[in-house]
Design an enzyme around this catalytic site. Structure first.
Site: not given
Ligand code: UDP
Length: 327
Positions: A117, A141
């Site tokens: 990501t 995350y």
């Protein structure tokens, strides 16, 4: 037919990847614990229920299907939740991925495609985000995904595991045929929440922060169509099968849109007003995440042809009105 083990194949991106793999002549084998995924979304190959942390189950599935590669989508992916319950992210995303990577290497399955990501870059003002940019995540995350990148690099050096790492920007839209689509419960993503608000399924969309240092005060993101994104994965798989070695690719369009700009586009696609209220910033959100790289276009021959806001919102809107899954 060559098989590919698709972890998270019952989820939003994984189910679209299974469709693309099938179209490219592979048999996708979905491995999913169904915590956030949907069995109804597994339409393009066999389903093996299992958890990433269950090494014995993984060994069984590798032995049964003998996949030529792994595409690893299964992960928890909510920035806000990762700030309130980081342990879930470290256990599931990092320990789970480590368990999977070890199982793949021990099974001799040495081609690995990983969903990372842009959140690994963190909040870097006025920096062009390309694959060589520093990775300084500001939420758990992003930190969990960066850790898995490190694991893959170490296994590449020590065990010869070939890997392609894709750093996604914001994924949106859905299968134009409506066979699969985005359906999270609970939903946390901007476009489906906005469509819910338009349809009256929620009272209003809350804009998370209107005082960011951007032209209209709301966060800027680079949105990429899920069908373009999964096409890149098929190209990444072929890259590995052609022996081109381990590589990192950003997957974004290079164009950023603010939350308010996304709302404006939705209004024009749906011809409906978006009820909205201004809210506080969400913990862990970066001001601006826009890809500054054309490596995927240049090296993989990837073209993000569907990744206009109009196409993404149109495809999401069609699915939103007709499609859903049931447990
Ligand atoms: N966002 C928002 N309201 C919402 C959900 C998201 O204003 O109800 C904003 C969020 O702060 C971010 C952008 O929309 O700037 C995209 O958020 P999303 O959760 O869709 O993806 P993320 O960027 O977290 O991967």
């Amino acid at each position: 037919m060559e098989k590919v083990l698709v972890t998270g194949g019952a989820g939003y991106i994984g189910s679209h990847a299974c469709k693309a793999l099938r179209a490219a002549g592979f048999e996708p084998v979905t491995y999913d614990n169904l915590v956030t995924g949907w069995e109804d979304a597994v339409k393009f190959g066999p389903f093996e229920k299992g958890d990433l942390l269950d090494r014995a189950r993984l060994d069984e599935v590798f032995a049964k299907h003998k996949p030529v590669a792994v595409m690893h989508f299964a992960a928890l992916s909510q920035v806000g939740e990762s700030m309130s319950i980081p342990a879930k992210y470290w256990r599931n995303n990092v320990m789970g991925s480590l368990t999977l990577i070890e199982a793949a290497v021990d099974a001799g399955c040495m081609n690995f495609v990983f969903s990372s990501t842009c959140a690994t870059y963190g909040d870097q003002d006025n920096v062009v985000l390309d694959e060589n940019s520093a990775q300084m995540p500001i939420n758990a995350y992003g930190a969990s995904k960066r850790a898995v990148e490190d694991i893959l690099n170490n296994f590449g050096e020590s065990n010869g595991l070939n890997h392609v790492i894709f750093r996604y920007f914001n994924v949106a839209g859905g299968d134009p045929d409506g066979e699969v689509g985005e359906f999270h419960q609970p939903e946390t993503h901007l476009i489906p929440l906005m469509l819910d608000a338009i349809e009256g399924k929620r009272p209003a969309l809350t804009i998370f922060g209107t005082d960011y240092d951007t032209p209209d005060g709301t966060c800027i993101r680079d949105y990429v169509h899920v069908c373009d994104l999964v096409d890149a994965h098929v190209l990444g798989l072929k890259w590995l099968q052609d022996g081109k070695g381990s590589r990192v690719f950003n997957l974004g369009t290079g164009k950023g849109f603010s939350v308010r700009e996304v709302v404006d586009h939705s209004r024009s696609v749906t011809n409906k007003e978006v009820p909205m209220v201004d809210g506080d910033r969400r913990a862990g959100d970066c001001t601006k995440l826009v890809s500054g790289s054309e490596r995927a276009e240049n090296e993989l021959g990837w073209t993000p042809a569907r990744s206009t806001l109009e196409a993404m919102i149109t495809d999401a809107w069609r699915w939103h009105q007709n499609g859903h899954y049931e447990k």
